[in-house]
Every structure is written in structure tokens, then in C-alpha cells.
Design a protein around this motif. Structure first.
Motif, PDB file in Angstrom:
ATOM      1  N   SER A  76      -9.153  21.473  54.773  1.00  0.00           N
ATOM      2  CA  SER A  76      -9.781  20.258  54.235  1.00  0.00           C
ATOM      3  C   SER A  76      -8.796  19.120  54.027  1.00  0.00           C
ATOM      4  CB  SER A  76     -10.464  20.578  52.901  1.00  0.00           C
ATOM      5  OG  SER A  76      -9.509  20.998  51.933  1.00  0.00           O
ATOM      6  N   PHE A  77      -7.504  19.380  54.161  1.00  0.00           N
ATOM      7  CA  PHE A  77      -6.495  18.369  53.839  1.00  0.00           C
ATOM      8  C   PHE A  77      -6.656  17.114  54.691  1.00  0.00           C
ATOM      9  CE2 PHE A  77      -2.313  16.410  54.455  1.00  0.00           C
ATOM     10  CZ  PHE A  77      -1.992  16.121  53.136  1.00  0.00           C
ATOM     11  N   GLY A  78      -6.912  17.265  55.985  1.00  0.00           N
ATOM     12  CA  GLY A  78      -7.016  16.101  56.865  1.00  0.00           C
ATOM     13  C   GLY A  78      -8.136  15.167  56.456  1.00  0.00           C
ATOM     14  N   ASP A  79      -9.328  15.712  56.188  1.00  0.00           N
ATOM     15  CA  ASP A  79     -10.458  14.870  55.796  1.00  0.00           C
ATOM     16  C   ASP A  79     -10.219  14.221  54.439  1.00  0.00           C
ATOM     17  OD1 ASP A  79     -11.780  15.518  58.125  1.00  0.00           O
ATOM     18  OD2 ASP A  79     -12.857  17.217  57.226  1.00  0.00           O
ATOM     19  N   VAL A  80      -9.674  14.983  53.509  1.00  0.00           N
ATOM     20  CA  VAL A  80      -9.418  14.416  52.174  1.00  0.00           C
ATOM     21  C   VAL A  80      -8.352  13.333  52.245  1.00  0.00           C
ATOM     22  CG1 VAL A  80      -8.636  14.953  49.833  1.00  0.00           C
ATOM     23  CG2 VAL A  80     -10.128  16.550  51.032  1.00  0.00           C
ATOM     24  N   TRP A  85      -6.985   7.334  51.927  1.00  0.00           N
ATOM     25  CA  TRP A  85      -6.529   6.010  52.352  1.00  0.00           C
ATOM     26  C   TRP A  85      -7.558   4.943  52.011  1.00  0.00           C
ATOM     27  CZ3 TRP A  85      -1.735   5.699  52.554  1.00  0.00           C
ATOM     28  CH2 TRP A  85      -0.933   6.691  53.137  1.00  0.00           C
ATOM     29  N   ILE A  86      -8.835   5.323  51.986  1.00  0.00           N
ATOM     30  CA  ILE A  86      -9.860   4.385  51.533  1.00  0.00           C
ATOM     31  C   ILE A  86      -9.644   4.055  50.062  1.00  0.00           C
ATOM     32  CG2 ILE A  86     -12.338   4.073  51.131  1.00  0.00           C
ATOM     33  CD1 ILE A  86     -12.888   5.731  53.588  1.00  0.00           C
ATOM     34  N   ASN A  87      -9.329   5.070  49.260  1.00  0.00           N
ATOM     35  CA  ASN A  87      -9.025   4.817  47.854  1.00  0.00           C
ATOM     36  C   ASN A  87      -7.824   3.901  47.689  1.00  0.00           C
ATOM     37  OD1 ASN A  87     -10.063   8.087  47.585  1.00  0.00           O
ATOM     38  ND2 ASN A  87     -10.983   6.545  46.263  1.00  0.00           N
ATOM     39  N   VAL A  88      -6.802   4.101  48.511  1.00  0.00           N
ATOM     40  CA  VAL A  88      -5.615   3.254  48.435  1.00  0.00           C
ATOM     41  C   VAL A  88      -5.961   1.812  48.791  1.00  0.00           C
ATOM     42  CG1 VAL A  88      -3.322   2.835  49.419  1.00  0.00           C
ATOM     43  CG2 VAL A  88      -4.034   5.162  48.869  1.00  0.00           C
ATOM     44  N   GLU A  89      -6.768   1.626  49.836  1.00  0.00           N
ATOM     45  CA  GLU A  89      -7.172   0.270  50.227  1.00  0.00           C
ATOM     46  C   GLU A  89      -7.995  -0.399  49.125  1.00  0.00           C
ATOM     47  OE1 GLU A  89      -9.258   0.798  53.838  1.00  0.00           O
ATOM     48  OE2 GLU A  89      -7.463   1.268  55.037  1.00  0.00           O
ATOM     49  N   VAL A  90      -8.948   0.354  48.567  1.00  0.00           N
ATOM     50  CA  VAL A  90      -9.772  -0.201  47.489  1.00  0.00           C
ATOM     51  C   VAL A  90      -8.908  -0.550  46.285  1.00  0.00           C
ATOM     52  CG1 VAL A  90     -11.583   0.355  45.821  1.00  0.00           C
ATOM     53  CG2 VAL A  90     -11.879   0.959  48.227  1.00  0.00           C
ATOM     54  N   ALA A 246     -15.053  13.162  50.307  1.00  0.00           N
ATOM     55  CA  ALA A 246     -14.658  14.111  51.349  1.00  0.00           C
ATOM     56  C   ALA A 246     -14.454  15.509  50.755  1.00  0.00           C
ATOM     57  CB  ALA A 246     -13.377  13.638  52.024  1.00  0.00           C
ATOM     58  N   ALA A 247     -13.884  15.562  49.561  1.00  0.00           N
ATOM     59  CA  ALA A 247     -13.709  16.860  48.895  1.00  0.00           C
ATOM     60  C   ALA A 247     -15.057  17.469  48.534  1.00  0.00           C
ATOM     61  CB  ALA A 247     -12.849  16.685  47.651  1.00  0.00           C
ATOM     62  N   GLN A 248     -15.998  16.616  48.127  1.00  0.00           N
ATOM     63  CA  GLN A 248     -17.331  17.115  47.792  1.00  0.00           C
ATOM     64  C   GLN A 248     -18.020  17.698  49.024  1.00  0.00           C
ATOM     65  OE1 GLN A 248     -19.993  14.064  46.443  1.00  0.00           O
ATOM     66  NE2 GLN A 248     -21.396  15.501  45.467  1.00  0.00           N
ATOM     67  N   ILE A 249     -17.886  17.018  50.154  1.00  0.00           N
ATOM     68  CA  ILE A 249     -18.494  17.520  51.392  1.00  0.00           C
ATOM     69  C   ILE A 249     -17.859  18.844  51.803  1.00  0.00           C
ATOM     70  CG2 ILE A 249     -18.776  17.049  53.864  1.00  0.00           C
ATOM     71  CD1 ILE A 249     -18.949  14.077  53.135  1.00  0.00           C
ATOM     72  N   ALA A 250     -16.518  18.921  51.731  1.00  0.00           N
ATOM     73  CA  ALA A 250     -15.828  20.165  52.085  1.00  0.00           C
ATOM     74  C   ALA A 250     -16.205  21.292  51.140  1.00  0.00           C
ATOM     75  CB  ALA A 250     -14.313  19.936  52.072  1.00  0.00           C
ATOM     76  N   THR A 251     -16.392  20.977  49.880  1.00  0.00           N
ATOM     77  CA  THR A 251     -16.800  22.002  48.912  1.00  0.00           C
ATOM     78  C   THR A 251     -18.200  22.522  49.215  1.00  0.00           C
ATOM     79  OG1 THR A 251     -15.402  21.065  47.177  1.00  0.00           O
ATOM     80  CG2 THR A 251     -17.238  22.432  46.467  1.00  0.00           C
ATOM     81  N   ALA A 252     -19.085  21.614  49.608  1.00  0.00           N
ATOM     82  CA  ALA A 252     -20.443  22.038  49.950  1.00  0.00           C
ATOM     83  C   ALA A 252     -20.465  22.912  51.198  1.00  0.00           C
ATOM     84  CB  ALA A 252     -21.328  20.805  50.159  1.00  0.00           C
ATOM     85  N   GLU A 253     -19.512  22.692  52.101  1.00  0.00           N
ATOM     86  CA  GLU A 253     -19.461  23.496  53.327  1.00  0.00           C
ATOM     87  C   GLU A 253     -18.829  24.860  53.103  1.00  0.00           C
ATOM     88  OE1 GLU A 253     -17.316  21.003  55.963  1.00  0.00           O
ATOM     89  OE2 GLU A 253     -19.046  19.731  56.471  1.00  0.00           O
ATOM     90  N   VAL A 262      -7.053  19.486  46.067  1.00  0.00           N
ATOM     91  CA  VAL A 262      -6.282  18.721  47.047  1.00  0.00           C
ATOM     92  C   VAL A 262      -6.379  17.225  46.749  1.00  0.00           C
ATOM     93  CG1 VAL A 262      -6.078  18.131  49.484  1.00  0.00           C
ATOM     94  CG2 VAL A 262      -6.532  20.496  48.813  1.00  0.00           C
ATOM     95  N   ALA A 263      -7.583  16.737  46.467  1.00  0.00           N
ATOM     96  CA  ALA A 263      -7.759  15.320  46.127  1.00  0.00           C
ATOM     97  C   ALA A 263      -6.994  14.969  44.855  1.00  0.00           C
ATOM     98  CB  ALA A 263      -9.246  14.996  45.970  1.00  0.00           C
ATOM     99  N   GLY A 264      -7.018  15.864  43.884  1.00  0.00           N
ATOM    100  CA  GLY A 264      -6.281  15.619  42.650  1.00  0.00           C
ATOM    101  C   GLY A 264      -4.784  15.524  42.882  1.00  0.00           C
ATOM    102  N   VAL A 265      -4.256  16.380  43.748  1.00  0.00           N
ATOM    103  CA  VAL A 265      -2.822  16.337  44.055  1.00  0.00           C
ATOM    104  C   VAL A 265      -2.455  15.015  44.729  1.00  0.00           C
ATOM    105  CG1 VAL A 265      -1.011  17.390  45.461  1.00  0.00           C
ATOM    106  CG2 VAL A 265      -2.574  18.837  44.159  1.00  0.00           C
ATOM    107  N   LEU A 266      -3.310  14.519  45.606  1.00  0.00           N
ATOM    108  CA  LEU A 266      -3.041  13.239  46.270  1.00  0.00           C
ATOM    109  C   LEU A 266      -3.021  12.094  45.259  1.00  0.00           C
ATOM    110  CD1 LEU A 266      -5.182  13.601  49.528  1.00  0.00           C
ATOM    111  CD2 LEU A 266      -2.695  13.739  49.308  1.00  0.00           C
ATOM    112  N   PHE A 267      -3.951  12.108  44.323  1.00  0.00           N
ATOM    113  CA  PHE A 267      -3.943  11.073  43.289  1.00  0.00           C
ATOM    114  C   PHE A 267      -2.691  11.175  42.417  1.00  0.00           C
ATOM    115  CE2 PHE A 267      -8.476  10.451  44.177  1.00  0.00           C
ATOM    116  CZ  PHE A 267      -8.566   9.074  44.062  1.00  0.00           C
TER     117      PHE A 267
END
Length: 294
Positions: A76-80, A85-90, A246-253, A262-267
Motif C-alpha cells: 500500500s505504500f505506493g498509493d499512500v 503528495w496531494i496533502n503536501v500540495e494542499v 488512499a489508506a482507507q481504500i487499501a484498508t477496505a481491500e 503508513v499514512a501516519g508515518v508519512l505525516f
């Protein structure tokens, strides 16, 4: 003559510490080593105890597979990361807009004279409203309310609308920080500038604002750190595939919560350096005592 005067060769004899001074320096070094050793040992003991308590708990195996699954994290790392990067841009665009709009609000609230009363009232009401509303409500109202108006030329992009909601909320907090900085400048500074022939606007631009901004940099940096974290809330608008979405989608899958970790570590990789920079800047500017933390 003997002592510290010039020698026959023209050089000055070097100073040598007394026995008492050598003893004091040795004692201080010993105390410093002892303090470091105690800090290391206490940290290892406390952290080791916490880790041992968690690992030895009855549900650790299941928790490890559910939240810290290396295989799921790798997949899931690639999608997250792409969503991050969207969060960084925002965050980047919102931070610039927040600082600009917040400064304009602060200037509006500090205008003198009865002619500016309506502008002061509007700015005050704006700040009171958006400081009192929870950010998640502003996101929902802007993200779903603006498209519902069906206005011509107004975007329905959830990423843009999420950034707008962040700017609306954080500019209210930012304006109060700027206003406090403006009011912290001593009135004698204004009087001195006016006595030199500067107009009110020139006094504000060249005398008051430089001092005010310099005084409020640490709290402004704290707002930017908070904005960085809250940029992940734009995921509630659905269509914006940021890191949390993206993490939510990966979790649902996968039926596994590791993508959220993973998202938390990136933040954390973004916010911790910003926090440490804020802390170091505050110490250097004298806003915090040595060893203090924001």
C-alpha cells in the motif's frame, strides 16, 4: 621578572589553570557524564518496560498482524505516498493563502477611525465564527455546500474546496496571532515614525509590521504545523484521493489497518522536522528557555 609578562623571546607565557580550577572542571565533566548515563538508563528501562508490556499482552499477535503487517505496508505504500503528495500540495498552497488572508484580517481589525467601523465589524465576526466552528464542519459545509449552489465559474473540485475550508478556518487563528504581534509594538515606534514624516500606511508597512512579524514567527510556525496535520481531513470529501483516503481504500481491500499506520508515518516525517525547527527557532530568538518545548 617572572610571571605572565613577555619572555626573552618576545612571546607571552600561556595561562595555566590552578589546581582548584582543574578539580572543578573534572567534577563538572564527571557530573555531565553521570547525568547522561542516568538519562540513557532511565530511558531504556522505561521504553523497554513499555515495549515488553505491549509485546507480552494477550492480543499482541493479532494487533501486530492488523496494524503492523509488513507485507500490507509494502503493497500500500505506493498509493499512500502518491496521495500524500496531494496533502503536501494542499498544505503548501493553504499555508501561503492562510498567512496572506490572516494578515489582511489583522490589518482590518487594527484600522483606526469611525469610517473603518464596518470593516472592523466584518473582520471580527469572521474571526469569531471560524474560530468557533470545528474544522470538520467547515469542510463539510464548503465541500458539499458550494457545489450545491451550482454557481457558474466556481469549481467543484473537492481538493480545492478542502483547501479553501482549511484557509477559512486557519486564517482566523492566524489573524489573531498577527494582531497580537501588531499590538505588541510599542506606540512610541509609531510616534517616532510619524514624527519623521511617514504616513500611517508607511508606518505600518516599514516600522510596525517588520517588528510584529518577527515577534510572532513561533506561533505562526505552530499554526503551520497544525495545518500540515489537518490537511489529511480533506479525505472526508470523498473524491480527493489523499493519503488518508488512499489508506482507507487499501484498508477496505485488505481488511487490515496497516495503511493507516503508513499514512501516519508519512505525516510524522513531515511534521516532526517542522516542529523541531519551530522549537530551535524559538530558543534562538529567546521565546523559550533552554530545554523548553512548544
Amino acid at each position: 621578572m617572572s610571571g605572565s609578562g613577555p619572555t626573552a623571546s618576545g612571546s607571552t607565557s600561556s595561562w595555566t589553570p590552578s589546581a582548584r580550577q582543574v578539580e572543578r572542571l573534572a567534577y563538572r565533566r564527571a557530573q555531565a557524564r553521570r547525568s547522561v548515563l542516568i538519562a540513557v538508563v532511565s530511558t531504556v528501562v522505561i521504553l523497554g518496560g513499555l515495549v515488553a508490556g505491549v509485546v507480552s499482552s494477550p492480543g499482541w499477535e493479532r494487533t501486530r498482524d492488523t496494524f503492523f503487517n509488513w507485507g500490507v505496508a509494502r503493497d500500500s505504500f505506493g498509493d499512500v505516498l502518491r496521495g500524500f503528495w496531494i496533502n503536501v500540495e494542499v498544505f503548501t498552497v493553504s499555508a501561503v493563502c492562510m498567512l496572506t488572508f490572516g494578515l489582511l484580517l489583522a490589518l482590518a481589525r487594527t484600522l483606526k477611525g469611525p469610517v473603518f467601523t464596518p470593516l472592523r465589524i466584518v473582520a471580527t465576526v469572521y474571526v469569531d465564527v471560524f474560530r468557533g466552528l470545528p474544522l470538520i464542519l467547515v469542510l463539510l459545509l464548503v465541500g458539499f455546500g458550494v457545489p450545491g449552489l451550482r454557481l457558474q465559474g466556481v469549481t467543484n473540485n473537492p481538493t480545492v474546496l478542502g483547501g479553501l475550508a482549511l484557509v477559512l478556518t486557519y486564517s482566523a487563528y492566524c489573524s489573531e496571532v498577527f494582531r497580537a504581534g501588531i499590538e505588541s509594538v510599542h506606540p512610541s515606534q509609531r510616534a517616532a515614525a510619524r514624527s519623521l514624516g511617514l504616513s500611517s500606511s508607511a508606518t505600518m508597512r516599514f516600522v510596525v509590521l517588520p517588528q510584529a512579524v518577527r515577534n510572532v514567527v513561533p506561533p505562526l510556525l505552530n499554526d503551520i504545523v497544525a495545518l500540515t496535520k489537518d490537511s489529511g481531513l480533506i479525505s472526508i470529501l470523498g473524491a480527493a484521493i489523499d493519503s488518508v483516503r488512499a489508506a482507507q481504500i487499501a484498508t477496505a481491500e485488505t481488511y487490515n489497518f496497516t495503511p493507516y499506520v503508513v499514512a501516519g508515518v508519512l505525516f510524522l516525517a513531515l511534521t516532526i522536522p517542522l516542529t523541531r525547527f519551530t522549537d530551535a527557532y524559538s530558543k534562538r530568538r529567546g521565546f523559550l528557555p533552554m530545554g523548553g518545548h512548544l
